[in-house]
Design an enzyme around this catalytic site. Structure first.
Site, PDB file in Angstrom:
ATOM      1  N   HIS A   5       6.922  -5.201   0.861  1.00  0.00           N
ATOM      2  CA  HIS A   5       7.138  -4.298   1.990  1.00  0.00           C
ATOM      3  C   HIS A   5       5.939  -4.514   2.925  1.00  0.00           C
ATOM      4  CE1 HIS A   5       9.116  -0.313   3.242  1.00  0.00           C
ATOM      5  NE2 HIS A   5       8.188  -0.528   4.150  1.00  0.00           N
ATOM      6  N   GLU A  19      16.629   3.174   4.517  1.00  0.00           N
ATOM      7  CA  GLU A  19      15.707   4.108   5.174  1.00  0.00           C
ATOM      8  C   GLU A  19      16.417   4.801   6.326  1.00  0.00           C
ATOM      9  OE1 GLU A  19      11.945   2.528   6.600  1.00  0.00           O
ATOM     10  OE2 GLU A  19      11.687   1.348   4.782  1.00  0.00           O
ATOM     11  N   PHE A  65       6.394  11.700   8.264  1.00  0.00           N
ATOM     12  CA  PHE A  65       7.817  11.479   8.010  1.00  0.00           C
ATOM     13  C   PHE A  65       8.298  12.189   6.741  1.00  0.00           C
ATOM     14  CE2 PHE A  65       7.734   7.884  11.013  1.00  0.00           C
ATOM     15  CZ  PHE A  65       9.050   7.811  11.459  1.00  0.00           C
ATOM     16  N   TRP A 110      13.686   8.384   4.372  1.00  0.00           N
ATOM     17  CA  TRP A 110      12.281   8.058   4.576  1.00  0.00           C
ATOM     18  C   TRP A 110      11.634   9.306   5.137  1.00  0.00           C
ATOM     19  CZ3 TRP A 110       9.368   3.964   3.187  1.00  0.00           C
ATOM     20  CH2 TRP A 110       8.027   4.033   3.597  1.00  0.00           C
ATOM     21  N   GLU A 156       1.361   5.628   8.197  1.00  0.00           N
ATOM     22  CA  GLU A 156       2.395   5.080   9.082  1.00  0.00           C
ATOM     23  C   GLU A 156       1.844   3.902   9.911  1.00  0.00           C
ATOM     24  OE1 GLU A 156       5.559   5.319   9.034  1.00  0.00           O
ATOM     25  OE2 GLU A 156       5.943   4.354  10.949  1.00  0.00           O
ATOM     26  N   TRP A 157       1.422   2.828   9.220  1.00  0.00           N
ATOM     27  CA  TRP A 157       1.026   1.565   9.858  1.00  0.00           C
ATOM     28  C   TRP A 157       0.063   1.775  11.027  1.00  0.00           C
ATOM     29  CZ3 TRP A 157       2.158  -1.211   5.940  1.00  0.00           C
ATOM     30  CH2 TRP A 157       3.330  -1.007   5.224  1.00  0.00           C
TER      31      TRP A 157
END
Ligand SMILES: *[C@@H]1O[C@H](CO)[C@@H](O)[C@H](O)[C@H]1NC(C)=O
Ligand SMILES: *[C@@H]1O[C@H](CO)[C@@H](O)[C@H](O)[C@H]1NC(C)=O
Ligand SMILES: *[C@@H]1O[C@H](CO)[C@@H](O)[C@H](O)[C@H]1NC(C)=O
Length: 519
Positions: free
Chosen positions: A155, A416, A481, A465, A472-473
């Protein structure tokens, strides 16, 4: 495709569905139980996560560094300067998190294995047995609760060793590493894992990694982003090619060495967008189709049909990597299911026959289309705190139906779907937990999914999700989320309204019971 007609069809179907529900409350007899669920008996309801966003423990028990450890530790890459060193400490708290899942009543959990936890240096080093041990414990604990593991091999993450050697998807040699890693996962976990996804959102990996450069390995050309190296018009296609063939290599190993005995399924998870033509003009309709070709079919067509989409050949010609006889032989192994991550929709305008303002998707190598959330000044859906997320529930049935028709109704999973909100330190805890917009989002998207399923789409699962707020990146911890709120100071998890709502939804719609006995 005649979009206005489709619209009417969906609208009418929606009305019929309502009328049916109100007038005769249709009940379907399922194995002696009565259920009004549109979803099949074996439908998976779950929550989704990923190793980098959840686990933390970035150096614990022999884990090697990966590309995201490297990327987040470089100042300026993450909005709040944060990283996944601790994340939500799922590595240590997974049992507590399984209790939260148990309460929800889910029958599946989608998570990813951290490649560098299992193989700290890829195939250039030893297996980290503590890593194998960790995932064995997680899988066994899930099965004890009747929750099926749905496992993604990567991922977004790859050991830094391989990132350094290969850049990391620019060299064909990476295929051998992915195959080696997949083989180890099937060997040690495959007796209990029945659902494997090779990659999560490889389209996002290559677009953000090699075109805009906002994800590692931060490569792009100057017109596309702010990178020191790269070529946005060439490298995304090379990286995609190597990912597609890495997927094929893993599936081949699974088919030849494991599948017969282990009886699982293997697929890939794609990021999807529903792309609505800006107008009824032929140009815009073709542009919407082209946009799907350059975003989604780019990966699925080679894997399922053994060739890139014709729209890509037409525009890119010989600069699209070619598939050798040997590659095609590998690709024959295809996949067993398509994983669909769906959140948002956009309008698409043609930029071949008409003039476009510069914008995302605009270049020739992106298909010469303009992707935008607005038409005549009106947004396609309610905006959210997440810049790429506009609420457009119809898009769920649209994209599922599109994939069903293009790929002959191969089994699909919604891997997701979810709603993000910006962290606001001034919000009271009551309001933080009262996530009515998330509930409305999930409810409307599941209703839309039900329409596609009633029309024959072979959708076999839905994963929200996400179970928890998490990393969150590029947005770090600023976007949440979760069905559960996480206090990042204490890592305490607290149920939101949406957790209780999802629990009730599952209780009402899960036709088959959880299968701890038969697992
Ligand atoms: C990240 O990777 C680059 C390239 O291999 C390396 O030069 C750098 O030291 C790494 N940074 C960290 C923080 O590990
Ligand atoms: C581009 O990146 C460099 C180095 O990371 C940074 O100093 C600069 O501010 C960035 N420029 C823009 C326009 O973001
Ligand atoms: C939650 O928010 C809704 C409106 O969004 C409001 O009607 C409701 O009273 C709130 N519930 C709680 C427990 O605060």
């Amino acid at each position: 495709m005649e979009f206005p007609l489709l619209y009417h069809a969906f609208f009418l179907l929606g009305i019929c569905f309502l009328v049916l529900l109100v007038s005769c409350n249709p009940v379907i007899k399922v194995n002696g139980e009565f259920s009004s669920s549109p979803f099949p008996r074996s439908f998976l309801f779950g929550t989704a996560s990923s190793s980098y966003q959840y686990e933390g423990a970035f150096l614990t028990d022999g884990k090697g560094l990966n590309n995201w450890d490297n990327f987040t530790h470089k100042p300026g890459n993450i909005m709040d300067g944060s990283n996944g060193d601790v994340a939500v400490d799922h590595y240590h708290r997974y049992l507590q998190d399984l209790d939260l899942m148990d309460y929800l009543g889910v029958n599946s959990y989608r998570f990813s294995i951290s490649w560098a936890r299992v193989l700290p240096k890829g195939r250039f080093g030893d297996v980290n047995w503590a890593g194998i041990d960790h995932y064995n414990k997680l899988i066994n604990a899930l099965l004890l609760k009747g929750i099926q593991p749905f496992v993604t091999l990567t991922h977004y993450d790859i050991p830094q060793e391989l990132a350094d050697r290969y850049g990391p998807w620019l060299s064909r040699e990476v295929q051998e590493d992915f195959e080696y890693y997949a083989d180890i996962c099937f060997k040690y976990f495959g007796d209990r894992v029945k659902y494997w996804a090779t990659f999560n959102e490889p389209n996002v990996v290559v677009i953000r990694g090699y075109q805009s450069g906002i994800y590692p390995p931060s490569r792009c050309s100057s017109l596309f982003g702010n990178c020191t190296n790269g070529d946005s018009e060439k490298e995304p296609f090379i990286a995609a090619h190597n990912i597609i063939l890495s997927h094929a290599a893993a599936v081949k190993i699974y088919r030849t060495k494991y599948q017969k005995e282990q009886e699982g399924n293997i697929g890939i998870v794609m990021n999807t967008l529903w792309l609505e033509p800006m107008s009824n003009s032929l140009g815009d309709k073709l542009a919407a189709e082209r946009a799907q070709a350059f975003y989604l079919n780019w990966f699925l067509d080679p894997i399922i049909f053994g060739k890139y989409p014709k729209e890509m050949y037409e525009i890119l010609g010989s600069s699209l990597p070619s598939l050798s006889k040997y590659d095609l032989e590998k690709l024959k192994n295809g996949l067993d299911f398509i994983g669909i991550n769906y959140y948002s929709s956009f309008y698409v305008k043609d930029c071949i026959f008409s003039v476009c303002e510069p914008g995302p998707g605009n270049s020739k190598t992106e298909g010469s289309i303009l992707r935008t959330a607005k038409r005549n000044g009106v947004l396609i859906g309610e905006p959210t705190d997440v810049d790429w997320l506009f609420v457009y529930p119809q898009g769920m049935s649209e994209i599922v139906t599109y994939i069903k028709e293009r790929y002959n109704n191969i089994p699909m999973y919604i891997t997701e779907n979810g709603f993000g909100e910006r962290d606001n330190p001034h919000t009271s805890i009551e309001d933080l937990l009262n996530d009515t917009r998330r509930v409305r989002y999930m409810s409307n998207h599941l209703d839309s999914l039900a329409i596609a399923v009633r029309n024959g789409a072979d959708v076999r699962g839905y994963f929200a999700w996400s179970l928890l707020d998490n990393f969150e990146w590029n947005d770090g911890y600023t976007i949440r989320f979760g069905l559960h709120h996480v206090d990042y100071a204490t890592l305490k998890r607290t149920k939101r309204l949406s957790a209780n709502w999802y629990k009730q939804y599952i209780a009402k719609h899960m036709a088959g019971k959880r299968s701890s006995a038969s697992a």
